[in-house]
Motif scaffolding. Sequence first.
Motif, short mmCIF file in Angstrom:
data_model
loop_
_atom_site.label_atom_id
_atom_site.label_comp_id
_atom_site.label_asym_id
_atom_site.label_seq_id
_atom_site.Cartn_x
_atom_site.Cartn_y
_atom_site.Cartn_z
N GLY A 17 30.81 -58.53 -71.31
CA GLY A 17 32.04 -57.77 -71.11
C GLY A 17 32.45 -57.01 -72.36
N LEU A 18 32.32 -57.65 -73.53
CA LEU A 18 32.67 -57.00 -74.79
C LEU A 18 31.73 -55.81 -75.08
CD1 LEU A 18 33.46 -59.98 -77.21
CD2 LEU A 18 35.08 -58.38 -76.17
N VAL A 19 30.44 -56.03 -74.83
CA VAL A 19 29.45 -54.96 -75.08
C VAL A 19 29.71 -53.78 -74.16
CG1 VAL A 19 27.01 -54.36 -74.91
CG2 VAL A 19 27.68 -56.52 -75.96
N GLU A 20 29.96 -54.05 -72.87
CA GLU A 20 30.19 -52.97 -71.92
C GLU A 20 31.51 -52.25 -72.20
OE1 GLU A 20 27.52 -54.27 -68.07
OE2 GLU A 20 29.63 -54.82 -68.08
N PHE A 21 32.50 -52.98 -72.67
CA PHE A 21 33.76 -52.33 -73.05
C PHE A 21 33.52 -51.35 -74.19
CE2 PHE A 21 37.61 -52.10 -75.66
CZ PHE A 21 38.53 -51.66 -74.70
N CYS A 22 32.75 -51.77 -75.19
CA CYS A 22 32.45 -50.88 -76.32
C CYS A 22 31.64 -49.67 -75.87
CB CYS A 22 31.69 -51.66 -77.40
SG CYS A 22 32.67 -52.95 -78.21
N ILE A 23 30.71 -49.89 -74.93
CA ILE A 23 29.91 -48.77 -74.41
C ILE A 23 30.79 -47.77 -73.67
CG2 ILE A 23 28.19 -48.18 -72.64
CD1 ILE A 23 26.67 -50.69 -73.50
N LEU A 24 31.69 -48.26 -72.84
CA LEU A 24 32.59 -47.38 -72.08
C LEU A 24 33.56 -46.68 -73.02
CD1 LEU A 24 33.25 -49.75 -69.06
CD2 LEU A 24 31.99 -47.60 -69.00
N LEU A 25 33.97 -47.40 -74.07
CA LEU A 25 34.84 -46.79 -75.08
C LEU A 25 34.11 -45.63 -75.76
CD1 LEU A 25 37.74 -47.73 -76.00
CD2 LEU A 25 36.63 -48.71 -78.00
N GLN A 52 43.25 -42.72 -74.75
CA GLN A 52 42.53 -42.30 -73.54
C GLN A 52 41.21 -43.08 -73.39
OE1 GLN A 52 44.06 -40.33 -75.72
NE2 GLN A 52 44.59 -38.33 -74.88
N ALA A 53 40.54 -43.33 -74.52
CA ALA A 53 39.28 -44.06 -74.47
C ALA A 53 39.49 -45.50 -74.01
CB ALA A 53 38.61 -44.04 -75.86
N VAL A 54 40.55 -46.15 -74.50
CA VAL A 54 40.86 -47.53 -74.10
C VAL A 54 41.20 -47.59 -72.61
CG1 VAL A 54 42.52 -49.42 -74.38
CG2 VAL A 54 41.56 -48.29 -76.40
N VAL A 55 42.01 -46.66 -72.14
CA VAL A 55 42.39 -46.63 -70.71
C VAL A 55 41.15 -46.40 -69.85
CG1 VAL A 55 43.64 -45.31 -68.96
CG2 VAL A 55 44.77 -45.92 -71.11
N PHE A 56 40.29 -45.47 -70.25
CA PHE A 56 39.06 -45.19 -69.51
C PHE A 56 38.19 -46.45 -69.43
CE2 PHE A 56 34.56 -44.09 -69.47
CZ PHE A 56 34.48 -43.23 -68.37
N ALA A 57 38.00 -47.12 -70.56
CA ALA A 57 37.14 -48.31 -70.59
C ALA A 57 37.72 -49.45 -69.76
CB ALA A 57 36.93 -48.76 -72.04
N LEU A 58 39.03 -49.68 -69.91
CA LEU A 58 39.67 -50.75 -69.15
C LEU A 58 39.65 -50.46 -67.65
CD1 LEU A 58 42.81 -51.75 -71.27
CD2 LEU A 58 40.81 -53.15 -70.76
N GLY A 120 28.94 -43.40 -69.41
CA GLY A 120 29.34 -44.78 -69.21
C GLY A 120 28.50 -45.46 -68.15
N LEU A 121 28.25 -44.75 -67.05
CA LEU A 121 27.46 -45.30 -65.95
C LEU A 121 26.04 -45.62 -66.41
CD1 LEU A 121 28.18 -45.85 -62.96
CD2 LEU A 121 27.06 -43.72 -62.38
N VAL A 122 25.43 -44.69 -67.12
CA VAL A 122 24.07 -44.89 -67.63
C VAL A 122 24.04 -46.04 -68.63
CG1 VAL A 122 22.20 -43.87 -68.99
CG2 VAL A 122 23.35 -42.51 -67.22
N GLY A 123 25.04 -46.08 -69.52
CA GLY A 123 25.10 -47.14 -70.51
C GLY A 123 25.24 -48.52 -69.89
N VAL A 124 26.07 -48.64 -68.84
CA VAL A 124 26.27 -49.92 -68.17
C VAL A 124 25.00 -50.37 -67.46
CG1 VAL A 124 27.47 -51.04 -66.23
CG2 VAL A 124 28.78 -49.73 -67.91
#
Length: 465
Positions: A17-25, A52-58, A120-124
């Motif tokens: 979860g932490l890794v994917e949050f950073c990726i989406l950020l 905006q980045a935090v809202v997008f990731a969350l 984000g999709l590719v990273g996840v």
Amino acid sequence: MIKLFGHFVPRSFFVLGLVEFCILLGAVYVGVWIRFQQFPAAWDDVASLWPQAVVFALGFQLTMVGMGLYQRNLREGLGGMALRITLSGIVAVAVLSLLFFVFPDLLLGRGVFGAAFVAGLVGVVITRLVFFHVIDQETLKRRVLVLGAGRRAAHISERLRRRSDWRDCRLVGYVHIPGEHDEVAPELVIRRDTTLVELAQALKVDEIVVAVQDRRKGFPLHEILDCRMAGIDVVDILTFFERQTGRVMLDLMQPSWLIFSDGFRYGALRVVTKRAFDVGISLLLLAVVWPLMLLAAAAILIESKGKGPVFYGQVRVGENWRLFQVLKFRSMQVDAEADGKARFASKRDPRITRVGGFMRRTRIDELPQLFNVLKGDMSFVGPRPERPVFVEKLAAGIPFYAERHRVKPGITGWAQICFPYADSEEGTAQKLQYDLYYVKNYSLFLDLLILLHTAEVVLWGRGAR
């Protein structure tokens, strides 16, 4: 496992979860780079994009939780996982678009938003492929040694058979206790000729699970204390099962465990915060679904040709055994219990109407219970309320069944998302194990987690009757 706000979360999934949050950020900043790489001046304000980045990731990650992508027992292949990730992205786009409309200060441009979404999709997807390969590596798993090889210890090998039950840990073996009859596979039994702490250190054990059948005879108290002093974690078998499965094992439980275990705490602050949470979520949901409720009412009237009620009221047992009238959309024929005999809904129940069957699969029939929540008879999250006639019978036959009534019943709950519909006493006993886990470990964090998983249950139609 990591205990987060009273709820056990697999360590590997917490890291994921932490890794994917950073990726989406980071995907937001990648989106800016893709969109404005030909305009270096646009990078002057990139540092101010963090809200905006935090809202997008969350937003993206919460929809992934709702799609079940952080379930400990997720057993689907790559195709199923890819489908869930794709659906998460689609829902996230809709939710974030609405959020940007309501709060324009958080708005991301269409070009940046689109590029960030793809990145984000590719990273996840890449992260998931790596994750499900890495977590199978034995070096990353917690090594578990079971103290005892008798009947109590045999429950571990009998009940933890799925691969997902042993995620994050590996069973080293069962230590034989003199005078105890071994009931586990002989090749897993360890007969030691040294101290317990020396054995644990030789086997590089991280945790010892105490599963001794009779603690009055030959219980190695001092050796267990030596292990704890040596930095090895020691837990009892009930806590181990609770952590690995998200439920409380009834047949292993003793009344003293209810009293002395960590949990089962409800102070004034928890009561107030939970009530505020219930009212806020109910009002928010009513503001969104009232058109759907009008359509459901119209469909019921059309199907029944104007005959029969739209709503169905039924007496249920609430907190501290207090009776109240639960409100639902009518999903059965008017004369469903014309013989006066109460019965569980069964699979393909002939009493359920066509409209009622659809409402049950999608949980639309439960929406009027929002008024029960606002009234205070129910909570949004909690054990499902049952009818008095069933409660009396079940409480007489199932140990600790009454304990589920120490909290308000809920529209959704931990048992509903973890276990299919129960239409027998045996199934109800299984479901009670999840209810007791919720009662023991309640927190707002767990309530939010259940709400997100409920979205997955509705979308996939699991457990409905």
